[in-house]
Design an enzyme around this catalytic site. Sequence first.
Site, PDB file in Angstrom:
ATOM      1  N   ASP A  83      50.283  60.917  56.648  1.00  0.00           N
ATOM      2  CA  ASP A  83      49.651  59.690  57.119  1.00  0.00           C
ATOM      3  C   ASP A  83      49.336  58.725  55.979  1.00  0.00           C
ATOM      4  O   ASP A  83      49.456  57.508  56.134  1.00  0.00           O
ATOM      5  CB  ASP A  83      48.375  60.013  57.901  1.00  0.00           C
ATOM      6  N   GLY A  84      48.961  59.239  54.819  1.00  0.00           N
ATOM      7  CA  GLY A  84      48.680  58.374  53.673  1.00  0.00           C
ATOM      8  C   GLY A  84      49.914  57.603  53.231  1.00  0.00           C
ATOM      9  O   GLY A  84      49.828  56.430  52.853  1.00  0.00           O
TER      10      GLY A  84
ATOM     11  N   ARG B  63      50.222  53.449  53.159  1.00  0.00           N
ATOM     12  CA  ARG B  63      50.699  52.666  52.004  1.00  0.00           C
ATOM     13  C   ARG B  63      51.919  51.835  52.391  1.00  0.00           C
ATOM     14  O   ARG B  63      52.061  50.684  51.999  1.00  0.00           O
ATOM     15  CB  ARG B  63      51.062  53.574  50.838  1.00  0.00           C
TER      16      ARG B  63
END
Length: 130
Positions: A62-63, A67
Amino acid sequence: MDTSHQIGFIHNQQMPDAIALVNFLITGLGLVGDVWVRPAGDLEGFDSSNQGLNLLVTVGGDGTILRTAHFAAPRNIPILGINLGRVGFMTELAADDALQAIPSYLEGEVMVEERSMVQAYILRPDGEEP
């Protein structure tokens, strides 16, 4: 496979399996030389105006999608997320399914889901950004 699409792969550089999966997908989909590959940590300030990207495939979690969303949203580039993280709430595909599933995305056989975004700023007590 239709190679008229310019595809970008964005991977989480902190996950060694991510770049290995990107390379596997590029080879398996017959996209060698027709793609753009970049680590998620190197997106800030990158000028993609001459890239002509039609799709960004993220490999991470998910990160990595968050980004990439910051990069892709102003450019109107759809994102397809492949989960290598723990939760993968925002990702669409599991790593094991990616090779067989990506062609349907490239051929336009799936619908793009638009999502809302929120932008927030943190200000110090004096009103300045940190």
